[in-house]
Design a protein around this motif. Structure first.
Motif, PDB file in Angstrom:
ATOM      1  N   ILE A 123       0.772  -1.299  -0.149  1.00 28.68           N
ATOM      2  CA  ILE A 123      -0.032  -0.050   0.142  1.00 28.68           C
ATOM      3  C   ILE A 123       1.129   1.162   0.103  1.00 28.68           C
ATOM      4  CG2 ILE A 123      -1.727   1.350   1.525  1.00 28.68           C
ATOM      5  CD1 ILE A 123      -2.884  -1.310   2.288  1.00 28.68           C
ATOM      6  N   LEU A 124       1.874   1.273   0.798  1.00 29.13           N
ATOM      7  CA  LEU A 124       2.626   2.522   0.900  1.00 29.13           C
ATOM      8  C   LEU A 124       3.483   2.638  -0.339  1.00 29.13           C
ATOM      9  CD1 LEU A 124       3.277   4.536   3.176  1.00 29.13           C
ATOM     10  CD2 LEU A 124       1.848   2.615   4.037  1.00 29.13           C
ATOM     11  N   SER A 125       3.932   1.401  -1.082  1.00 23.26           N
ATOM     12  CA  SER A 125       4.599   1.509  -2.247  1.00 23.26           C
ATOM     13  C   SER A 125       3.640   2.164  -3.309  1.00 23.26           C
ATOM     14  CB  SER A 125       5.033   0.013  -2.821  1.00 23.26           C
ATOM     15  OG  SER A 125       5.273   0.126  -4.074  1.00 23.26           O
ATOM     16  N   ILE A 126       2.542   1.922  -3.312  1.00 21.55           N
ATOM     17  CA  ILE A 126       1.551   2.666  -4.323  1.00 21.55           C
ATOM     18  C   ILE A 126       1.536   4.156  -3.989  1.00 21.55           C
ATOM     19  CG2 ILE A 126      -0.738   2.941  -5.160  1.00 21.55           C
ATOM     20  CD1 ILE A 126      -1.119  -0.146  -4.921  1.00 21.55           C
ATOM     21  N   LEU A 127       1.409   4.524  -2.773  1.00 18.60           N
ATOM     22  CA  LEU A 127       1.472   5.732  -2.614  1.00 18.60           C
ATOM     23  C   LEU A 127       2.617   6.692  -2.713  1.00 18.60           C
ATOM     24  CD1 LEU A 127      -0.595   5.597   1.016  1.00 18.60           C
ATOM     25  CD2 LEU A 127      -1.542   6.171  -1.106  1.00 18.60           C
ATOM     26  N   ASP A 128       3.719   5.847  -2.692  1.00 18.54           N
ATOM     27  CA  ASP A 128       5.065   6.365  -2.794  1.00 18.54           C
ATOM     28  C   ASP A 128       5.304   6.713  -4.342  1.00 18.54           C
ATOM     29  OD1 ASP A 128       6.037   6.597  -0.259  1.00 18.54           O
ATOM     30  OD2 ASP A 128       7.030   4.905  -0.225  1.00 18.54           O
ATOM     31  N   THR A 142       3.110  13.722   2.245  1.00 18.50           N
ATOM     32  CA  THR A 142       4.174  14.295   2.739  1.00 18.50           C
ATOM     33  C   THR A 142       4.545  13.788   4.243  1.00 18.50           C
ATOM     34  OG1 THR A 142       2.810  15.998   3.951  1.00 18.50           O
ATOM     35  CG2 THR A 142       3.626  16.526   1.624  1.00 18.50           C
ATOM     36  N   SER A 143       5.748  13.876   4.581  1.00 21.12           N
ATOM     37  CA  SER A 143       6.205  13.479   5.949  1.00 21.12           C
ATOM     38  C   SER A 143       5.093  14.074   7.098  1.00 21.12           C
ATOM     39  CB  SER A 143       7.443  13.928   6.230  1.00 21.12           C
ATOM     40  OG  SER A 143       8.498  13.185   5.136  1.00 21.12           O
ATOM     41  N   ALA A 144       4.773  15.298   6.881  1.00 19.32           N
ATOM     42  CA  ALA A 144       3.918  15.945   7.866  1.00 19.32           C
ATOM     43  C   ALA A 144       2.618  15.360   7.994  1.00 19.32           C
ATOM     44  CB  ALA A 144       3.776  17.454   7.428  1.00 19.32           C
ATOM     45  N   GLN A 145       1.907  14.791   6.922  1.00 20.37           N
ATOM     46  CA  GLN A 145       0.660  14.057   6.598  1.00 20.37           C
ATOM     47  C   GLN A 145       0.779  12.866   7.379  1.00 20.37           C
ATOM     48  OE1 GLN A 145       0.078  14.510   2.482  1.00 20.37           O
ATOM     49  NE2 GLN A 145      -1.680  15.510   2.785  1.00 20.37           N
ATOM     50  N   LEU A 152       2.101   4.931  11.701  1.00 20.38           N
ATOM     51  CA  LEU A 152       2.290   4.783  10.387  1.00 20.38           C
ATOM     52  C   LEU A 152       3.518   5.113  10.173  1.00 20.38           C
ATOM     53  CD1 LEU A 152      -0.915   6.215   8.580  1.00 20.38           C
ATOM     54  CD2 LEU A 152      -0.480   3.873   9.228  1.00 20.38           C
ATOM     55  N   ARG A 153       4.624   4.256   9.123  1.00 19.29           N
ATOM     56  CA  ARG A 153       5.809   4.410   8.904  1.00 19.29           C
ATOM     57  C   ARG A 153       5.887   4.277   7.462  1.00 19.29           C
ATOM     58  NH1 ARG A 153       5.179   5.849  13.570  1.00 19.29           N
ATOM     59  NH2 ARG A 153       6.601   5.547  15.291  1.00 19.29           N
ATOM     60  N   PRO A 154       7.045   4.547   6.854  1.00 19.09           N
ATOM     61  CA  PRO A 154       7.146   4.383   5.569  1.00 19.09           C
ATOM     62  C   PRO A 154       7.467   2.929   5.301  1.00 19.09           C
ATOM     63  CG  PRO A 154       8.724   6.335   5.862  1.00 19.09           C
ATOM     64  CD  PRO A 154       8.037   5.683   7.162  1.00 19.09           C
ATOM     65  N   THR A 155       7.900   1.944   6.037  1.00 20.41           N
ATOM     66  CA  THR A 155       7.919   0.726   6.063  1.00 20.41           C
ATOM     67  C   THR A 155       7.425  -0.040   7.399  1.00 20.41           C
ATOM     68  OG1 THR A 155       9.653   0.819   4.557  1.00 20.41           O
ATOM     69  CG2 THR A 155       9.509  -1.336   5.384  1.00 20.41           C
ATOM     70  N   SER A 156       6.798  -0.954   6.982  1.00 14.01           N
ATOM     71  CA  SER A 156       6.376  -1.736   8.292  1.00 14.01           C
ATOM     72  C   SER A 156       7.562  -2.591   8.925  1.00 14.01           C
ATOM     73  CB  SER A 156       5.263  -2.670   8.005  1.00 14.01           C
ATOM     74  OG  SER A 156       4.877  -3.590   9.206  1.00 14.01           O
ATOM     75  N   LEU A 157       7.704  -2.369  10.074  1.00 15.26           N
ATOM     76  CA  LEU A 157       8.948  -3.372  11.079  1.00 15.26           C
ATOM     77  C   LEU A 157       8.341  -4.160  11.789  1.00 15.26           C
ATOM     78  CD1 LEU A 157      11.043   0.144  11.848  1.00 15.26           C
ATOM     79  CD2 LEU A 157      11.295  -1.460   9.792  1.00 15.26           C
ATOM     80  N   ALA A 158       7.231  -4.702  11.976  1.00 23.82           N
ATOM     81  CA  ALA A 158       6.514  -5.403  12.697  1.00 23.82           C
ATOM     82  C   ALA A 158       6.508  -6.941  12.156  1.00 23.82           C
ATOM     83  CB  ALA A 158       5.139  -5.042  13.104  1.00 23.82           C
ATOM     84  N   PHE A 212      -5.687   7.642   6.765  1.00 24.64           N
ATOM     85  CA  PHE A 212      -4.648   8.107   6.168  1.00 24.64           C
ATOM     86  C   PHE A 212      -5.164   8.048   4.804  1.00 24.64           C
ATOM     87  CE2 PHE A 212      -0.237   7.588   4.472  1.00 24.64           C
ATOM     88  CZ  PHE A 212      -0.124   9.308   4.415  1.00 24.64           C
ATOM     89  N   VAL A 213      -5.550   7.090   4.197  1.00 22.43           N
ATOM     90  CA  VAL A 213      -5.865   6.863   2.850  1.00 22.43           C
ATOM     91  C   VAL A 213      -7.079   7.834   2.458  1.00 22.43           C
ATOM     92  CG1 VAL A 213      -6.876   5.626   0.804  1.00 22.43           C
ATOM     93  CG2 VAL A 213      -4.901   4.694   2.392  1.00 22.43           C
TER      94      VAL A 213
END
Length: 395
Positions: A123-128, A142-145, A152-158, A212-213
């Motif tokens: 999902i984040l890949s599509i938003l990027d 944006t990072s602020a959003q 939420l992070r640019p990549t899931s670490l869990a 967010f979406v």
């Protein structure tokens, strides 16, 4: 621990240290506290209560939350109270008790590493890169959003999540010595297992991802945000819906407390021959009963193909719980005891034969049903008859 470089680079493992500061350490200590009280209102009656608390060690194979942190230490609490009656100089003892146990933050993989985190990254890949040209110049946020959302992070670490597990029930036990030869024991327990707060962190992350979406759709009115595919081959809307559907289905699955048997009972009677030709011999017979096992829940709409436990097929269709079979097995025992002397020393010898599953019943024991509540998913075979012969010598 997984090395970033060297001969172990790229191997499976868990990176528990901060790569920018290899001296970072995580320190935990476990503890257990117990307290109990027994009151004797009269000589034959006892009233008791016990409480315990424990703090366990985290499961260091799991990474939880937005930053992939070490799981919190699981906390356990236990309480039991009841009465015990002793009659005829302890020849008959009966005990009944009520108990509760609960464990918070019990962590596990729970499909996060192979389902939720990969889909989140898609999902984040599509938003990027919504147009899939390999660049992020068309990033939709944006990072602020993103910073407005704590999970939420640019990549899931869990690679895992947690739940809370609770049990409560009643236990009953009677031990009786009838005369000089007969002794029997009867046990019964009722146990109700409940799971709550399943997917604590994944649920919050998914809620925030949906919000967010929605914000991005409003912020980009001239662009089809939900219809964008990036390089994933499916639309953003499909991935978001699949994430929610999978979470709802797995949550119902984990909350089911599958494998629980509410009722358990067993008895055993032992008779020792004191006189006659059978003097020194003892014979015993007993049985073990388990009520039907919770084996699944109907979560597939009629007409749809069933899937294995944990699948999200038919989410929104919350059918009845299904059960496996109950179980009744019998056991036997035969023992011979003899006293004698060996090189001037008294010796007590005991020869005992134990037989489990005396009737040698052979069944398939259902553990899980698929999502239609009919198709077998997991099973085990009944343990065959087990015969054990032991000899004990006491000098």
């Amino acid at each position: 621990v997984r090395d970033i470089s060297g001969i172990w680079a790229g191997t499976a493992g868990l990176q528990v240290f901060n790569t920018t500061s290899p001296t970072t350490r995580y320190k935990f200590s476990g503890s257990t506290t117990t307290a109990g009280i027994v009151i004797h209102p009269i000589q034959s009656l006892s009233v008791f209560a016990n409480r315990s608390k424990n703090l366990g060690l985290p499961d260091f194979t799991q990474r939880l939350g937005a930053d992939g942190g070490v799981p919190p230490a699981p906390q356990g609490n236990g309480f039991d109270t009841g009465v015990m009656v002793s009659l005829r100089q302890d020849r008959i003892v009966a005990r009944v008790s009520y108990f509760t146990t609960d464990v918070t933050d019990q962590s596990g993989a729970m499909g996060v590493n192979n389902a939720f985190s990969p889909r989140y990254d898609q999902i984040l890949s599509i938003l990027d890169d919504p147009n899939g040209d390999g660049r992020t110049t068309d990033r939709l946020y944006t990072s602020a959003q993103m910073a407005k959302y704590s999970e939420l992070r640019p990549t899931s670490l869990a690679n895992g999540d947690s739940l809370d597990n609770a049990n409560k029930g009643v236990e009953f036990r009677v031990t009786a010595n009838v005369g000089e030869s007969l002794r029997f024991i009867v046990n019964y327990s009722y146990n109700l297992q409940e799971r709550a707060n399943v997917y604590k962190r994944t649920t919050l992350q998914t809620d925030q991802l949906d919000a967010f979406v929605t914000d991005l759709v409003k912020a980009n009115p001239t662009f089809d945000v939900l219809g964008s595919r990036g390089t994933q081959g499916v639309t953003l809307a499909e991935l978001v819906a699949a994430q929610r559907s999978d979470l709802d289905g797995r949550r119902l699955d984990f909350e089911g407390a599958y494998g629980n048997r509410k009722h358990k009972a067993n008895f055993f009677a032992n008779y020792t021959f004191k006189d006659s030709v059978f003097k020194g011999w003892s014979a015993g017979f007993g049985g073990r009963y388990l009520s039907p096992i919770v084996a699944g829940r109907v979560s597939t709409q009629p007409g749809l193909p069933p899937q294995g436990s944990g699948a999200n097929t038919g989410v929104g269709f919350n059918g009845p719980v299904v059960y496996g079979d109950d179980s009744l097995r019998f056991d036997g025992m035969l023992r011979y005891q003899h006293r004698g002397s060996f090189f001037g020393r008294n010796v007590r010898a005991s020869f005992q034969l134990n037989v489990r599953n005396l009737l040698d019943d052979h069944d398939i024991e259902i553990r899980r049903q698929k999502t239609d509540g009919l198709t077998l998913d997991r099973f085990v075979f009944t343990d065959p008859r087990e015969v054990t012969l032991s000899t004990t010598l006491r000098f």
